[in-house]
Design a protein around this motif. Structure first.
Motif, PDB file in Angstrom:
ATOM      1  N   ARG A 529       2.927  25.629  14.410  1.00  0.00           N
ATOM      2  CA  ARG A 529       3.475  24.331  15.554  1.00  0.00           C
ATOM      3  C   ARG A 529       4.406  26.009  15.698  1.00  0.00           C
ATOM      4  N   ASN A 530       5.080  27.094  15.288  1.00  0.00           N
ATOM      5  CA  ASN A 530       5.674  28.325  16.487  1.00  0.00           C
ATOM      6  C   ASN A 530       4.675  28.886  17.243  1.00  0.00           C
ATOM      7  N   THR A 531       3.425  28.345  17.570  1.00  0.00           N
ATOM      8  CA  THR A 531       2.854  28.890  18.846  1.00  0.00           C
ATOM      9  C   THR A 531       2.265  28.165  19.688  1.00  0.00           C
ATOM     10  N   ASN A 532       1.893  26.893  18.504  1.00  0.00           N
ATOM     11  CA  ASN A 532       1.480  25.312  19.439  1.00  0.00           C
ATOM     12  C   ASN A 532       1.769  24.290  18.972  1.00  0.00           C
ATOM     13  N   GLN A 533       2.555  23.682  19.709  1.00  0.00           N
ATOM     14  CA  GLN A 533       2.526  22.396  19.414  1.00  0.00           C
ATOM     15  C   GLN A 533       2.194  21.278  19.273  1.00  0.00           C
ATOM     16  N   GLU A 534       1.207  21.376  20.915  1.00  0.00           N
ATOM     17  CA  GLU A 534      -0.211  20.115  20.415  1.00  0.00           C
ATOM     18  C   GLU A 534      -1.111  20.408  19.584  1.00  0.00           C
ATOM     19  N   VAL A 535      -1.328  21.080  18.680  1.00  0.00           N
ATOM     20  CA  VAL A 535      -2.790  21.431  17.845  1.00  0.00           C
ATOM     21  C   VAL A 535      -2.555  20.425  17.607  1.00  0.00           C
ATOM     22  N   LYS A 536      -3.883  19.527  16.743  1.00  0.00           N
ATOM     23  CA  LYS A 536      -4.137  18.424  16.259  1.00  0.00           C
ATOM     24  C   LYS A 536      -4.523  19.314  15.384  1.00  0.00           C
ATOM     25  N   ILE A 537      -3.376  18.959  13.556  1.00  0.00           N
ATOM     26  CA  ILE A 537      -3.532  19.357  11.891  1.00  0.00           C
ATOM     27  C   ILE A 537      -4.029  18.248  11.429  1.00  0.00           C
ATOM     28  N   HIS A 538      -5.703  18.634  10.499  1.00  0.00           N
ATOM     29  CA  HIS A 538      -5.813  17.826   9.518  1.00  0.00           C
ATOM     30  C   HIS A 538      -5.289  18.752   8.363  1.00  0.00           C
ATOM     31  N   VAL A 539      -5.150  17.661   7.150  1.00  0.00           N
ATOM     32  CA  VAL A 539      -5.126  18.406   6.183  1.00  0.00           C
ATOM     33  C   VAL A 539      -5.818  17.915   4.774  1.00  0.00           C
ATOM     34  N   ILE A 540      -6.688  18.226   4.066  1.00  0.00           N
ATOM     35  CA  ILE A 540      -7.812  18.647   3.285  1.00  0.00           C
ATOM     36  C   ILE A 540      -7.936  19.729   2.533  1.00  0.00           C
ATOM     37  N   GLU A 541      -7.047  18.792   1.534  1.00  0.00           N
ATOM     38  CA  GLU A 541      -7.309  19.539   0.451  1.00  0.00           C
ATOM     39  C   GLU A 541      -8.412  20.476  -0.254  1.00  0.00           C
ATOM     40  N   LYS A 542      -9.561  19.908  -0.739  1.00  0.00           N
ATOM     41  CA  LYS A 542     -10.653  20.730  -1.235  1.00  0.00           C
ATOM     42  C   LYS A 542     -11.448  21.901  -0.235  1.00  0.00           C
ATOM     43  N   GLU A 543     -11.980  22.771  -0.444  1.00  0.00           N
ATOM     44  CA  GLU A 543     -12.745  23.678   0.456  1.00  0.00           C
ATOM     45  C   GLU A 543     -13.966  22.504   1.158  1.00  0.00           C
ATOM     46  N   TYR A 544     -14.766  22.494   0.576  1.00  0.00           N
ATOM     47  CA  TYR A 544     -15.832  21.398  -0.314  1.00  0.00           C
ATOM     48  C   TYR A 544     -15.440  19.905   1.142  1.00  0.00           C
ATOM     49  N   GLU A 545     -14.919  19.120   1.089  1.00  0.00           N
ATOM     50  CA  GLU A 545     -14.458  17.888   2.318  1.00  0.00           C
ATOM     51  C   GLU A 545     -13.978  18.790   3.309  1.00  0.00           C
ATOM     52  N   ALA A 546     -13.344  19.812   3.313  1.00  0.00           N
ATOM     53  CA  ALA A 546     -12.545  20.210   4.806  1.00  0.00           C
ATOM     54  C   ALA A 546     -14.223  20.632   5.528  1.00  0.00           C
ATOM     55  N   VAL A 547     -15.176  21.279   4.740  1.00  0.00           N
ATOM     56  CA  VAL A 547     -16.113  21.841   5.370  1.00  0.00           C
ATOM     57  C   VAL A 547     -16.825  21.301   6.209  1.00  0.00           C
ATOM     58  N   GLU A 548     -16.990  19.381   5.597  1.00  0.00           N
ATOM     59  CA  GLU A 548     -18.083  18.265   5.361  1.00  0.00           C
ATOM     60  C   GLU A 548     -17.362  17.463   6.679  1.00  0.00           C
ATOM     61  N   PHE A 549     -16.193  17.264   6.093  1.00  0.00           N
ATOM     62  CA  PHE A 549     -15.683  17.010   7.485  1.00  0.00           C
ATOM     63  C   PHE A 549     -15.878  17.893   8.854  1.00  0.00           C
ATOM     64  N   ALA A 550     -15.636  19.299   9.404  1.00  0.00           N
ATOM     65  CA  ALA A 550     -15.517  19.337  10.538  1.00  0.00           C
ATOM     66  C   ALA A 550     -16.946  19.702  10.947  1.00  0.00           C
ATOM     67  N   ILE A 551     -17.731  18.942  10.093  1.00  0.00           N
ATOM     68  CA  ILE A 551     -19.399  19.322  10.606  1.00  0.00           C
ATOM     69  C   ILE A 551     -19.705  18.353  10.382  1.00  0.00           C
ATOM     70  N   LYS A 552     -20.278  17.280   9.695  1.00  0.00           N
ATOM     71  CA  LYS A 552     -19.906  16.241   9.965  1.00  0.00           C
ATOM     72  C   LYS A 552     -19.510  15.011  10.274  1.00  0.00           C
ATOM     73  N   LYS A 553     -18.457  15.387  10.954  1.00  0.00           N
ATOM     74  CA  LYS A 553     -17.538  14.230  11.740  1.00  0.00           C
ATOM     75  C   LYS A 553     -16.716  14.906  12.553  1.00  0.00           C
ATOM     76  N   LEU A 554     -16.087  15.194  12.455  1.00  0.00           N
ATOM     77  CA  LEU A 554     -15.527  16.986  13.893  1.00  0.00           C
ATOM     78  C   LEU A 554     -16.033  16.610  14.950  1.00  0.00           C
TER      79      LEU A 554
END
Length: 587
Positions: A529-554
């Motif tokens: 937020r110090n450098t970008n107030q507009e960027v959308k942030i998701h919090v997905i703690e497990k790496e496997y699920e984060a990668v899956e979300f990015a590739i499969k859904k986002l």
């Protein structure tokens, strides 16, 4: 019997001839353990007196071995009509053993200068025929001063592991330095007795540089062993998996009998815990020094961190080189304390530091008109065009141009020709196999995925430079903080991510290292937020699920996903799996 074997009975003295590298070096006549009578003392008392000689000791600990009385001695004396209590006449010599071995108390007299030329030729021929570069030839003959055909002498045996004691320190006669011809044989033409070692240190780029140097050296014909953050490799074969940048891994490579060139990545942690694992190196490469791991192990400033990284430059041989990044102030300063010569590399061919170095006839490497170019004083040697070097991704990855320059200098200072370096640079393909976790790009049908180990602000800025030259509809980042870093470092990482990405997924490492997940995520979000107030942030703690979300859904058509991974093998396996699924859909 219908068959009878008749053998010639050989009489004379026991002689040993030593041949090294198929050349006659020394000869000695050996005499069995014996005593000389004084007309008063028993054989046992005479033995005791002989054993008082300070040159005699137990086994092979001294020049001569103490004479022991055993069953063999008693039986041998009995055959002579004697016992240990017998009193020999004055000046009478009594033999105590049937053989002349030094290990049983025998003595040796050097006769090297008196051996007949025909016997020397014969012994050298024997060594060649049998194929022993070091051999001891046992000859029974009245003497070696005349040809054997005249003395009816004979060779009894040839030893593959002859003792040197009788030649180095004979009981009588001139000592012979028979160790020198052995060393000369092993290291001809004054060749270096240690295998070449290139050590790599720095904050970022160490592993890529290590792998690239190893590829160049292997291409030049060496048997290479190298260590990296993902394992120990012998000739590209993974021998040990995990973070192998410490002294134990270095010793693993240096002890391998097949390795004749070592490339060793040296990280901060291993240096602080236990040193380097080697005493000297031919070349030390320092890529850069950035703010990482500060606050750990008493290293609370970037200047102190630079002192740790500089350790490799302080063990360079005088004729070797410290290869330093002239664009980094702290690395450039290491030239003052290096024990070797200095070679500099820079992205700026007009750098004052490079120009001053060149005026002193120094060796350097610069990025000049799109080429990686060696400077030897005022002379230029163009090695390769950056866009033709795969790891630079057409010249977009400037940090890999820097890594390639460091690797070029490291190879060049170890005698590898510019033409060989060029060929190796152009044949080194980046990927999950050759450089796991170092800008591994995967082209999906609609978007691109990159996996990288970048885990600090310094490394993320290098990726940022690459992304700025990459066209994409939307740039998505998967990032994480590390719990054993200072709060300011985690915030800075978030700030860089905020400048890089249009959408960010915050995940967590498996090991939080001292902070809670909420603490780390809050610090990252503060930085973003110090450098970008507009960027959308998701919090997905497990790496496997984060990668899956990015590739499969986002991800959408034209997007670029940048994954900062914690467990590189797992992330790569997951991405490759999705890539195969994507290809199956296309087909």
């Amino acid at each position: 019997s219908r068959r009878v074997i008749v053998e010639q009975f050989i009489t004379g003295f026991d002689h040993r001839v030593l041949v090294i590298n198929y050349k006659f070096e020394a000869a000695a006549v050996r005499k069995p353990a014996s005593v000389v009578g004084d007309g008063k003392s028993s054989i046992q008392l005479l033995i005791d007196e002989v054993n008082k000689d300070p040159r005699r000791g137990f086994g092979h600990e001294k020049v001569l071995t103490a004479i022991t009385v055993n069953d063999q001695t008693i039986n041998f004396l009995k055959d002579q009509g004697l016992t240990t209590e017998s009193v020999p006449k004055k000046d009478e010599e009594v033999l105590l053993k049937p053989t002349a071995n030094l290990s049983t108390g025998g003595t040796a007299e050097d006769i090297t200068d008196q051996v007949h030329p025909s016997i020397i030729t014969m012994c050298e021929r024997v060594a060649r025929i049998i194929g022993l570069d070091i051999c001891g030839i046992d000859i029974m003959a009245p003497s070696l001063f005349r040809p054997l055909k005249e003395t009816r002498g004979a060779i009894l045996e040839v030893n593959a592991a002859p003792g040197f004691r009788m030649h180095l320190e004979p009981t009588h006669g001139l000592p012979r330095n028979v160790a020198e011809p052995v060393i000369d044989m092993l290291f001809p033409n004054k060749s270096y007795e240690r295998i070449p070692i290139i050590a790599i240190s720095g904050t970022n780029g160490k592993t890529t540089t290590s792998r690239l140097i190893s590829h160049i050296v292997k291409s030049a014909g060496y048997q290479v062993g190298y260590t990296t953050t993902d394992g120990v490799y012998i000739q590209d074969e993974l021998m040990m998996q995990g973070d192998c940048t410490g002294p134990v891994s270095a010793e693993f490579v240096l002890k391998d009998p097949t390795v004749n060139f070592a490339v060793l990545e040296c990280a901060r942690g291993g240096i602080l815990r236990a040193g380097l694992g080697f005493h000297k190196c031919n070349t030390a490469v320092v890529t850069n020094v950035g703010g990482d791991h500060l606050g750990i192990g008493g290293i609370d400033s970037i200047e102190k961190l630079a002192l740790v990284k500089a350790v490799v430059t302080k063990v360079v041989l005088p004729e070797g080189y410290a290869v330093l990044n002239a664009d980094d102030d702290l690395v450039y300063g290491m030239r003052k304390t290096s024990t070797g010569q200095t070679a500099l590399f820079s992205m700026d061919e007009h750098s004052n530091r490079i120009q001053d170095h060149a005026k002193k006839n120094g060796l350097a490497c610069v990025y000049e008109n799109g080429f990686i170019t060696l400077l030897k004083g005022n002379w230029k040697v163009r090695v390769a065009e950056a866009k033709d070097i795969p790891i630079t991704f057409g010249g977009r990855a400037e940090f890999n141009i820097q890594n390639a320059m460091g690797a070029t200098l490291a190879a060049y200072t170890n005698g590898i020709k510019a033409s060989e370096i060029k060929a190796a640079l152009k044949s080194f393909e980046p990927g999950a196999e050759s450089t796991p976790g170092r800008m591994n790009l995967f082209e999906f049908k609609d978007f691109t995925v990159m996996c990288d180990y970048a885990h600090n602000a310094h490394g993320m800025r290098a990726i940022k430079g690459f992304l700025e030259k990459t066209v994409a509809n939307k740039k998505i980042g998967i990032i994480a903080g590390v719990g054993d870093r200072r709060d300011a470092d985690t915030i800075e990482l978030g700030e860089v991510a905020g400048e890089m990405f249009d959408e960010i997924i915050i995940r967590q490492d498996k090991n939080l290292r001292g902070k809670s997940a909420d603490e780390i995520m809050n610090l990252l979000q503060k930085g973003i937020r110090n450098t970008n107030q507009e960027v959308k942030i998701h919090v997905i703690e497990k790496e496997y699920e984060a990668v899956e979300f990015a590739i499969k859904k986002l991800a959408q058509k034209g997007d670029f996903i940048c994954i900062s991974s914690d467990v590189i093998p797992d992330a790569l396996e997951q991405i490759i799996k999705y890539k195969k699924e994507d290809m199956a859909v296309i087909s």
